[in-house]
Design an enzyme around this catalytic site. Structure first.
Site, PDB file in Angstrom:
ATOM      1  N   HIS A  76       0.852  -1.198   0.000  1.00  0.00           N
ATOM      2  CA  HIS A  76       0.000   0.000   0.000  1.00  0.00           C
ATOM      3  C   HIS A  76       0.887   1.247   0.000  1.00  0.00           C
ATOM      4  O   HIS A  76       0.793   2.092   0.882  1.00  0.00           O
ATOM      5  CB  HIS A  76      -0.942   0.006   1.198  1.00  0.00           C
ATOM      6  N   HIS A 128     -11.726  -8.658  -6.821  1.00  0.00           N
ATOM      7  CA  HIS A 128     -11.397  -7.363  -6.226  1.00  0.00           C
ATOM      8  C   HIS A 128     -10.482  -6.637  -7.207  1.00  0.00           C
ATOM      9  O   HIS A 128      -9.567  -7.231  -7.760  1.00  0.00           O
ATOM     10  CB  HIS A 128     -10.716  -7.617  -4.879  1.00  0.00           C
TER      11      HIS A 128
END
Length: 398
Positions: free
Chosen positions: A23, A79
């Protein structure tokens, strides 16, 4: 690399041994990770998720060794986040027109990231895709952990492809839960939950109940990161239910930053006081400027209470403390107590600021905190011990 899960399901993903941040730079991954993609071959062939974009070419090269790409009838995107969909652009250049099954939010996500109008087929909970002898059943799972997330369940084989849920950032050549170090596995699963899924705990609990009420037999859970749950796969589901319900252990975590060690001395004296009145509680201390932020958050997630300390600097607190307080507001943890402490030289508003931020983050504030001027002397240290004793007694009664 690929490996056979059963006669018609293969893992065709990528193990990333080198990954240390995820991330962006926000999440630490001390044990690497994996990007799990699955190839299901029945009368029809379906590919479930892909890998992160840096490995796209390698992924497609390896996939060609497993199947003629033109024989892939369907793609499922559980996703749309880049670590699962990053190889889609390269793959779709090879097999344009192949239908991509995803939620309506998945279409928005994939279009927004790749600006391609691929052959999207929107699905919702209960929709089925026939593969011949077997079917895929789709289950929407919004905010676990993006609005577009869904699960895919393979009938007959009783496999739940759960994407991020039940995963871990954990690289291992042993890709099954019963073959790896259990303390490492559960440590990484807890860290993953605490840092990624904790803000959505109410939805996690609700979705798990919904899935269990479908009465689907689950023999295996195949997440998108880390190892596959094949031995007693529902063990991780039960643990998620515990974690999703205001989880706490008998632990207090003390987090501080310090300029000249005065706030550190306060933290250690407070810990001494807690020990004097609450010998059964686990006490952990972290310097937030020198410790991994995600490891600290994992310990906070486990705790029944936290203490946060910083000196007052320029009418605020040190930046590692301020950053941590910001993260805590986003996590929305429940059923946890907190208090503040710190040193100061002239203005001294740091403790008040920390207390207010902890309150905004949803913590139950134990008291007004404690602040000491300059370097704590013998009397100051004793005040910290007494403060710790007070905290320990409060936690004894809860």
């Amino acid at each position: 690399m690929s490996f056979k899960i059963n006669d018609n399901v293969k893992w065709v993903g990528k193990i990333d041994w080198e990954l240390r941040k995820f991330h962006g730079e926000d999440l630490s991954t001390h044990r690497g990770s994996s990007y799990n993609s699955y190839l299901v071959q029945d009368e029809k062939t379906v590919l479930i998720d892909t890998v992160w974009e840096p490995f796209a070419d390698e992924f497609i090269e390896q996939l060609k060794k497993e199947v003629d790409l033109k024989k892939i009838d369907y793609i499922i995107a559980n996703h749309g986040e880049i670590d699962h969909s990053g190889a889609l652009p390269a793959l779709m250049r090879e097999i344009p027109g192949t239908p991509i099954y995803c939620t309506n939010n998945g279409i928005k996500s994939l279009k927004g990231q790749y600006h391609e109008d691929w052959n999207f087929i929107p699905v919702k909970t209960g929709d089925r895709l026939s593969l011949g002898k077997k079917e895929i059943i789709f289950i929407e799972a919004p905010m676990l952990h993006w609005p577009d997330t869904m699960f895919s369940y393979l009938t007959e084989d009783n496999i739940l492809f759960s994407n991020d849920a039940f995963g871990q950032h954990y690289a291992s050549e042993h890709m099954y839960n019963d073959l790896v170090d259990q303390s490492e596995l559960y440590g990484e699963a807890l860290k993953y939950y605490a840092n990624i899924l904790a803000p959505f705990s109410k939805l996690v609990d609700k979705k798990i109940t919904e899935v269990l009420n479908l009465n689907l037999k689950i023999d295996m859970i195949c997440p998108s990161h880390g190892v596959i749950w094949r031995k007693d796969p529902l063990q991780i589901v039960k643990i998620y239910q515990e974690w999703a319900n205001a989880y706490q252990e008998n632990q207090i975590t003390i987090i501080y930053d310090t300029m000249w060690n005065e706030t550190r001395r306060m933290a250690e004296a407070i810990a001494e006081g807690i020990r004097q009145t609450n010998q059964g509680i686990t006490i952990k201390l972290f310097n937030s400027a020198r410790s991994d932020n995600n490891d600290i958050i994992t310990e906070i997630f486990k705790s029944k209470a936290i203490l946060v300390g910083s000196p007052t600097v320029n009418r605020f607190v040190l930046h590692s403390t301020g950053g941590l307080l910001g993260v805590l507001k986003g996590l929305g943890l429940k059923n946890k107590k907190a208090a503040a402490f710190g040193t100061y030289g002239w203005s001294g508003e740091g403790v008040k600021i920390i207390t207010e931020e902890l309150q905004k983050a949803g913590f139950e504030i134990i008291n007004d905190g404690i602040k000491l001027m300059w370097n704590p002397d013998k009397e100051g240290k004793q005040k910290c011990i007494e403060f710790g004793r007070e905290i320990g007694e409060i936690l004894n009664n809860n």
